[in-house]
Design a protein around this motif. Structure first.
Motif, PDB file in Angstrom:
ATOM      1  N   VAL A  66       0.824  -1.214   0.000  1.00  0.00           N
ATOM      2  CA  VAL A  66       0.000   0.000   0.000  1.00  0.00           C
ATOM      3  C   VAL A  66       0.859   1.266   0.000  1.00  0.00           C
ATOM      4  O   VAL A  66       0.643   2.172  -0.809  1.00  0.00           O
ATOM      5  N   PHE A  67       1.855   1.337   0.888  1.00  0.00           N
ATOM      6  CA  PHE A  67       2.643   2.555   0.975  1.00  0.00           C
ATOM      7  C   PHE A  67       3.590   2.731  -0.218  1.00  0.00           C
ATOM      8  O   PHE A  67       3.820   3.850  -0.668  1.00  0.00           O
ATOM      9  N   THR A  68       4.121   1.635  -0.748  1.00  0.00           N
ATOM     10  CA  THR A  68       4.979   1.757  -1.929  1.00  0.00           C
ATOM     11  C   THR A  68       4.161   2.189  -3.136  1.00  0.00           C
ATOM     12  O   THR A  68       4.544   3.126  -3.857  1.00  0.00           O
ATOM     13  N   ALA A  69       3.046   1.520  -3.375  1.00  0.00           N
ATOM     14  CA  ALA A  69       2.192   1.901  -4.510  1.00  0.00           C
ATOM     15  C   ALA A  69       1.654   3.316  -4.333  1.00  0.00           C
ATOM     16  O   ALA A  69       1.604   4.095  -5.300  1.00  0.00           O
ATOM     17  N   GLY A  70       1.270   3.662  -3.116  1.00  0.00           N
ATOM     18  CA  GLY A  70       0.791   5.018  -2.852  1.00  0.00           C
ATOM     19  C   GLY A  70       1.859   6.062  -3.108  1.00  0.00           C
ATOM     20  O   GLY A  70       1.585   7.138  -3.658  1.00  0.00           O
ATOM     21  N   GLY A  71       3.088   5.761  -2.727  1.00  0.00           N
ATOM     22  CA  GLY A  71       4.189   6.688  -2.977  1.00  0.00           C
ATOM     23  C   GLY A  71       4.441   6.904  -4.453  1.00  0.00           C
ATOM     24  O   GLY A  71       4.628   8.039  -4.911  1.00  0.00           O
ATOM     25  N   PHE A  72       4.431   5.829  -5.213  1.00  0.00           N
ATOM     26  CA  PHE A  72       4.614   5.970  -6.660  1.00  0.00           C
ATOM     27  C   PHE A  72       3.434   6.692  -7.299  1.00  0.00           C
ATOM     28  O   PHE A  72       3.614   7.491  -8.217  1.00  0.00           O
ATOM     29  N   LEU A  73       2.239   6.409  -6.815  1.00  0.00           N
ATOM     30  CA  LEU A  73       1.050   7.076  -7.345  1.00  0.00           C
ATOM     31  C   LEU A  73       1.103   8.579  -7.073  1.00  0.00           C
ATOM     32  O   LEU A  73       0.852   9.395  -7.968  1.00  0.00           O
TER      33      LEU A  73
END
Length: 131
Positions: A66-73
């Motif tokens: 969640v946090f990795t994908a959110g950061g890239f998003l």
């Protein structure tokens, strides 16, 4: 779980009646798959250790995702300062996962890479929010 042990080798020197006769190999000349006969490969049924804390592991993997994908998003949406904060939170989960990979499977490259990326993300956070 099933393991394929080449040429009948097994640490406990057990034998098994289950033999694989066909293996798939890649042929770079024709870019196709060919089948070859293997007579000494033996299939053993070895049990893998069970996760001691499956709920904790699920939480760690979900946080990583969640946090990795959110950061890239967020970075892709032209909000890199918030994307870096999200990725910095994700690094906690990445450090845990890479430490386990290092200790349990001798994957030290993952740990080194995670530490380097953590330093870069910390620099990015300091660059956007402090300097």
């Amino acid at each position: 779980h099933t393991r394929l042990s080449p040429f009948g080798f097994h640490p406990n020197n057990r034998t098994s009646p289950h033999h694989y006769q066909i293996l798939r190999t890649f042929s770079p000349e024709w870019f196709t798959y060919r089948y070859i006969s293997v007579t000494h490969a033996v299939c053993y049924h070895l049990s893998m250790h069970k996760e001691k804390h499956p709920l904790f592991n699920f939480f760690m993997q979900a946080g990583l995702l969640v946090f990795t994908a959110g950061g890239f998003l967020l970075t892709g949406m032209k909000m890199p300062e918030y994307g870096l904060i999200s990725n910095l939170v994700a690094e906690v989960f990445w450090l845990y996962a890479s430490y386990r990979a290092w200790k349990e499977a001798d994957q030290y490259g993952i740990m080194i890479n995670t530490v380097i990326i953590t330093i870069v993300v910390i620099y990015g956070v300091l660059n956007y929010w402090v300097l």
